[in-house]
Write an enzyme that holds these catalytic residues in place. Structure first.
Site: not given
Ligand SMILES: O=C([O-])CC(=O)C(=O)O
Ligand SMILES: [Mg+2]
Length: 645
Positions: A193, A246, A264, A336-337, A359-360, A501, A545
């Site tokens: 991770y 992103r 994840k 996610e992202d 999640d973000d 991160n 996190n």
């Molecule tokens: O993945 C991770 O460590 C935390 C997160 O969701 C990000 O930074 O986008």
């Molecule tokens: Mg993320």
């Protein structure tokens, strides 16, 4: 592997084997039409089982996860149907489509990551599953395998090599992978991770071995439902999806963002106990604007600029529609992202029709709020007494800000609009103030308060006088010595959260935070930092996190059959996590509990989330279990090997 032969029906199914959890009564209600097939009349080392009623999908899952092993490949006896939560799901509304599954033995068994145990197959198993001679004579325990793998992994100096070794293991022996990850969670989390997964995504094209999830590109437009059906597992409960725009604080990595959903979801299993076969990683490839990748001969994605506007929206809509059609209303989709604009739009658009979670925005918000609640518990004071300053006004920044305002409003009965005034955000143009309102993106507007314009962070700190400073901009080294010292001058115990991160993007390091505040800072970061010694005292920086939240949060939604996410569930998750922080943790400087007890923490979060869902009438799994913590624990996947007879 072999062809299906529809002629040899086997109506008489039976279950034997220690792992079968079914009573006789349950068994009688199980599907009766089980077809066992083999390639010829001779006993084969491979057996395929075809189930032809609505319960079939569940039965497949059970076999995959070992709840009901196929105990005798010679006669193709198979197990029955029980869902992961210990109840017969034969009456559930399952897809009617028949499907087939092959159950490997012999050489194929060693190459089936769901069932492979390597040297841990005992002599009896080797005899009855055609493994004799395919393995060296020694039989070892899973514990010894863990010890050996850890030894090998520790021998790699480069984090990416450790990552590749772990991915290799996941594809070779899934249970050993999860056992390793769970037994050594604090050591291996940074490998599978954040931060290593970030580097893995950057180099994904070069290290790509085998696909670990579904790639849905613009080429699949019009046939996404078909593509979903290509995935071998049918009983999916959670999807983590990215479009790669992103990735962490590393920017647009296009199709190579796949490392993130994969990582994840391995945490969904290791930390939250969701079965691996119920997890589906997906990357949506609409192109990339990353020129380096477009020119990289090893790039694995579409070589075009990102599709935007209607073209993007249509693909995503087809995806969301297909997901619900294929997996039903209770499928959890975790975004996610995604880049800011799409992240907010997708959450708003599908939040009322699907079970979606960003999640973000939401996971990060919930974990940060938990840290702040626990900090208040130990430092004294309440959230309403604090002043918050954010660097970064994207998904994480505005998401956290809003959840803080909701919690303050809940604690004090203050209108949320009032609570928002305690929170200030700085973006790339400086402090967000009302005179900028016109030109602000919609998600920033609630945070435009009356103040003269300020462009530098250090000036914003000196003028706003925050007690809590939170970095979410995705840019490293932005909490300079001057900024941190300003926080230390204003506060006896400045709370400083450097959340971006991976480690390279962290606003400051743990060492800097403690050194520049003479050890007074309460510090946590998104990526892990090693403990720091300052003037003879050891400080352990916490990791704020979202990995603390999403696995337990998701489990809570899944186990209660929740159909929509509600903000109150996020608050419940934060409170549940904060409750797990002990005075001993805080004494070391931690505002989060250690990851090593994460399964217990996740069960607690899941229970609180599920309880809230029942209270809100959003849970469909009835009746509500009496003890939700115990129930959550009973739902959790165990990576211990099963015995095959
Ligand atoms: O993945 C991770 O460590 C935390 C997160 O969701 C990000 O930074 O986008
Ligand atoms: Mg993320």
């Amino acid at each position: 592997m072999f062809s299906l032969n529809r002629s040899c029906f086997l109506n008489n199914t039976s279950i034997s084997g220690r792992s079968s959890p079914f009573s006789h009564n349950q068994r009688r209600r199980l599907p009766t039409k089980v077809v066992a097939l083999s390639t010829s009349n001779r006993v084969q080392s491979n057996v395929s089982v075809l189930m032809e009623n609505h319960s079939g999908t569940t039965a497949l899952q059970e076999m995959r996860d070992g709840y009901a092993e196929v105990v005798d490949p010679k006669s193709a006896v198979t197990g029955g149907v029980q869902d992961v939560y210990g109840e017969d799901t034969a009456t559930e509304d399952m897809p009617v489509t028949p499907w087939s599954v092959s159950v490997a033995s012999g050489y194929s068994l060693l190459r089936d990551p769901h069932h492979n145990k390597g040297l841990a197959f005992n002599d009896k198993e080797r005899n009855s599953h055609y493994l004799c001679g395919l393995l060296p004579p020694t039989v070892v325990s899973q514990e010894l395998q863990v010890k050996k793998m850890m030894h090998n992994i520790r021998n790699y100096q480069v984090p990416l090599q450790k990552y590749m070794a772990m991915m290799d293991l996941q594809e070779r022996n899934q249970r050993l992978f999860y056992k390793l990850l769970m037994d050594h969670v604090e050591e291996l989390l940074p490998v599978v991770y954040t931060p290593t997964v970030g580097e893995a995504c950057q180099k994904y094209g070069s290290i790509f071995n085998r696909p670990q999830g579904l790639f849905i590109s613009l080429k699949e437009k019009g046939k996404i439902l078909e593509v979903l059906r290509n995935w071998p597992e049918k009983n999916i409960q959670v999807i983590v999806v990215t479009d790669g725009e992103r990735i962490l604080g590393l920017g647009d990595l296009g199709c190579q963002g796949m490392g993130i959903p994969v990582g994840k979801l391995s945490l969904y299993t290791a930390l939250g106990g969701v079965r691996p076969s119920a997890c589906l990683p997906i990357t949506i490839d609409v192109g990339t604007n990353n020129e380096t990748l477009l020119n990289d001969e090893f790039y694995i994605g579409l070589r075009q600029k990102r599709a935007t506007g209607q073209e993007y929206a249509e693909l995503l809509h087809e995806f969301m529609t297909a997901v619900k059609q294929n997996y039903g209303e209770k499928i959890l989709v975790q975004f996610e992202d995604f880049a800011n604009h799409n992240a907010f739009n997708l959450l708003e658009k599908y939040g009322t029709t699907h079970l979606v979670f960003n999640d973000d925005i939401q996971g990060t918000a919930s974990v940060v709020l938990a840290g702040l609640i626990s900090a208040m518990k130990f430092v004294g004071g309440s959230l309403a007494d604090q002043k918050f300053l954010f660097l970064g006004a994207g998904e994480a920044g505005t998401g956290i800000a809003e959840l803080i305002a909701l919690e303050i409003s809940k604690q004090t009965n203050m209108p949320v609009e009032e609570a928002r005034k305690k929170v200030w955000l700085v973006d790339s143009k400086g402090l967000i103030v009302s005179s900028r309102s016109e030109s602000l993106q919609h998600f920033k507007k609630p945070w435009a308060h009356d103040h003269e314009p300020v462009t530098e962070l250090v000036d914003a700190v000196n003028q706003i006088k925050p007690t809590i400073l939170i970095g979410t901009s995705g840019k490293g080294k932005t909490f300079t010595k001057e900024v941190v010292e300003a926080m230390a001058a204003l506060n006896e115990k400045p709370i400083i959260l450097a959340l971006s991160n991976p480690t390279s993007q962290s606003e400051c390091t743990a060492e800097e935070a403690y050194n520049w505040t003479q050890g007074r800072a309460i510090f946590a970061s998104g990526s892990p930092f090693d403990p720091v010694e300052y003037e003879g005292k050891a400080y352990v920086p916490g990791q704020a996190n979202n990995a603390y939240i999403f696995p337990g949060f998701g489990l809570g939604l899944i186990m209660s059959g929740t159909i929509r996410v509600h903000d109150d569930m996020l608050l419940a998750a934060s409170e549940a996590l904060a409750e797990q922080v002990t005075p001993e943790n805080f004494e070391k400087g931690l505002i989060y509990p250690p990851f090593k007890s994460i399964r217990k923490i996740s069960a607690h979060i899941a229970a609180k989330v599920a309880a809230k869902s029942y209270e809100l009438g959003l849970a469909t799994r009835l009746p509500q279990p009496k003890d939700l913590v115990k129930y959550a624990e009973s739902c959790m996947y165990s990576p211990a090997y099963r015995t095959y007879r």
